[in-house]
Design a protein around this motif. Structure first.
Motif, PDB file in Angstrom:
ATOM      1  N   UNK A 219       0.826  -1.207   0.000  1.00  0.00           N
ATOM      2  CA  UNK A 219       0.000   0.000   0.000  1.00  0.00           C
ATOM      3  C   UNK A 219       0.860   1.256   0.000  1.00  0.00           C
ATOM      4  N   UNK A 220       1.879   1.254   0.861  1.00  0.00           N
ATOM      5  CA  UNK A 220       2.760   2.416   0.956  1.00  0.00           C
ATOM      6  C   UNK A 220       3.428   2.697  -0.381  1.00  0.00           C
ATOM      7  N   UNK A 221       3.898   1.647  -1.049  1.00  0.00           N
ATOM      8  CA  UNK A 221       4.534   1.836  -2.350  1.00  0.00           C
ATOM      9  C   UNK A 221       3.548   2.363  -3.392  1.00  0.00           C
ATOM     10  N   UNK A 222       2.329   1.800  -3.404  1.00  0.00           N
ATOM     11  CA  UNK A 222       1.356   2.211  -4.420  1.00  0.00           C
ATOM     12  C   UNK A 222       0.875   3.635  -4.200  1.00  0.00           C
ATOM     13  N   UNK A 223       0.617   4.003  -2.949  1.00  0.00           N
ATOM     14  CA  UNK A 223       0.174   5.370  -2.671  1.00  0.00           C
ATOM     15  C   UNK A 223       1.256   6.359  -3.089  1.00  0.00           C
ATOM     16  N   UNK A 224       2.504   6.022  -2.784  1.00  0.00           N
ATOM     17  CA  UNK A 224       3.612   6.875  -3.201  1.00  0.00           C
ATOM     18  C   UNK A 224       3.703   6.936  -4.720  1.00  0.00           C
ATOM     19  N   UNK A 225       3.513   5.791  -5.385  1.00  0.00           N
ATOM     20  CA  UNK A 225       3.526   5.727  -6.848  1.00  0.00           C
ATOM     21  C   UNK A 225       2.432   6.615  -7.440  1.00  0.00           C
ATOM     22  N   UNK A 226       1.299   6.739  -6.736  1.00  0.00           N
ATOM     23  CA  UNK A 226       0.179   7.558  -7.197  1.00  0.00           C
ATOM     24  C   UNK A 226       0.295   9.012  -6.735  1.00  0.00           C
ATOM     25  N   UNK A 227       1.483   9.378  -6.227  1.00  0.00           N
ATOM     26  CA  UNK A 227       1.785  10.750  -5.798  1.00  0.00           C
ATOM     27  C   UNK A 227       1.044  11.154  -4.537  1.00  0.00           C
ATOM     28  N   UNK A 228       0.703  10.161  -3.707  1.00  0.00           N
ATOM     29  CA  UNK A 228       0.168  10.457  -2.388  1.00  0.00           C
ATOM     30  C   UNK A 228       1.290  10.496  -1.359  1.00  0.00           C
ATOM     31  N   UNK A 229       0.975  10.967  -0.171  1.00  0.00           N
ATOM     32  CA  UNK A 229       1.931  11.044   0.938  1.00  0.00           C
ATOM     33  C   UNK A 229       1.452  10.117   2.037  1.00  0.00           C
ATOM     34  N   UNK A 230       2.338   9.251   2.506  1.00  0.00           N
ATOM     35  CA  UNK A 230       1.971   8.228   3.489  1.00  0.00           C
ATOM     36  C   UNK A 230       2.506   8.578   4.866  1.00  0.00           C
ATOM     37  N   UNK A 231       1.600   8.556   5.848  1.00  0.00           N
ATOM     38  CA  UNK A 231       1.985   8.493   7.252  1.00  0.00           C
ATOM     39  C   UNK A 231       1.728   7.049   7.675  1.00  0.00           C
TER      40      UNK A 231
END
Length: 328
Positions: free
Chosen positions: A146-158
């Motif tokens: 999930x962390x990788x995909x959200x980052x791939x989609x230009x989101x920011x993960x906490x």
């Protein structure tokens, strides 16, 4: 039903395919919390049953009326019980052909959790550019993907993790910030602090009972809680008025099966996951391999949060003694 100790390796008759079925020689089986839920009886299956719902291997026999696969095909599958075994019977329409560049262990490690991450960020809550997202257990199997995909989609993960070592894994996967559960008294307040005092549009929560309240409190007005698992136990019943008082929040409790019910959707999601692996948008990490005789240990390690990344049960007895710290 019970704890990990109820798992036993036993000899059974060779499986035979019925109409529309195939027998697959299992090369590797993924270990997931779904297997724990089945073992505990939280999700019931007829007894006795063979655990495991995610696997990859080679078709060795087909029954009548099978058109989707042939003997010799390399395949993977999810959400079909019976993968902690040397051979498994699978409905041929649920088998996913494996591309030549996707190995058995990679397929067994990424199909269920990868397609889970896929529907979470594409359907349960479509992650948008610039979204700041809370991912619980960010160093776990689904959490890392999930962390990788959200980052791939230009989101920011906490992300949240239980140890500093796991925090480093989450950061390597792309998490901008990581919170240790033990290091804060008020998790939601820390989340808001890290987001400039604001709540979040979405929380992805696969932990359940231990994080549910903090997840709700971390959301902004009209935020979304995606509760996709219960690693710490089921969430107790609650009054839905809490969602209104929290700011017209929404809660979804999705399940992968409803997002791959149609074969065309199953194949589409699997193809996307394989392409993400191929392009390195997803890095698949197998951190432990267990022979069939040690399946109980796999469950114990998973439930005790002693693991990161993906665990596999591998029927080949040669893996004995090759478990701790293995990377792939």
């Amino acid at each position: 039903m019970g704890g990990p100790e109820v798992l036993r390796e036993v000899d059974v008759d060779q499986p035979r395919p019925g109409p529309g079925q195939a027998v697959v020689e299992v090369a590797a089986s993924g270990v997931n919390f779904l297997d724990v839920y089945h073992r505990e009886g939280r999700y019931t299956l007829p007894l006795p049953f063979t655990p495991g719902t995610e696997g990859a291997g080679t078709v060795v026999q087909v029954g009548p009326d099978v058109a989707d696969v042939a003997v010799g095909d390399r395949v993977g599958w999810v959400e079909i019980p019976g993968t902690y075994a040397e051979r498994a019977v699978v409905d041929s329409t649920r088998l996913v052909p494996l591309p030549d560049d996707i190995g058995f262990e990679t397929a067994a490690a990424v199909l269920l959790q990868g397609m889970t991450a896929h529907y979470l960020v594409k359907d349960a809550y479509p992650v948008q550019w610039g979204d700041t997202v809370l991912v619980h257990a960010a160093a776990g199997g689904v959490g890392l993907l999930l962390t990788q995909l959200i980052t791939h989609l230009a989101g920011r993960v906490i992300g949240t993790t239980s140890t500093t070592a796991k925090a480093e894994l989450a950061k390597r996967a792309g998490a901008a910030e990581v919170i240790l559960y033990s290091a804060v008294d008020d998790l939601a307040a820390e989340v808001r602090r890290l987001n400039g005092g604001q709540g979040l549009p979405v929380v992805f929560d696969g932990v359940g009972a231990h994080t549910f309240d903090a997840s709700l409190a971390s959301l902004r007005t009209r935020g979304h809680l995606v509760l996709f698992g219960a690693a710490s136990g089921a969430v107790p019943p609650f009054d839905p008025i809490r969602l209104a008082h929290g700011g017209s929040l929404t809660l979804i409790r999705p399940s992968l099966g409803d997002f791959i019910a149609d074969r065309s959707e199953l194949l589409r999601r699997a193809a996307d996951v394989f392409e993400w692996v191929r392009s390195k948008a997803l890095e698949v990490t197998v951190t432990a391999r267990y022979p069939l005789a040690e399946a109980a240990q796999a469950h114990s390690d998973l439930e005790a949060r002693r693991t990161t990344g993906k665990l596999l049960v591998v029927p080949d007895a040669a893996v004995i003694g090759y478990r701790e710290g293995t990377q792939s």
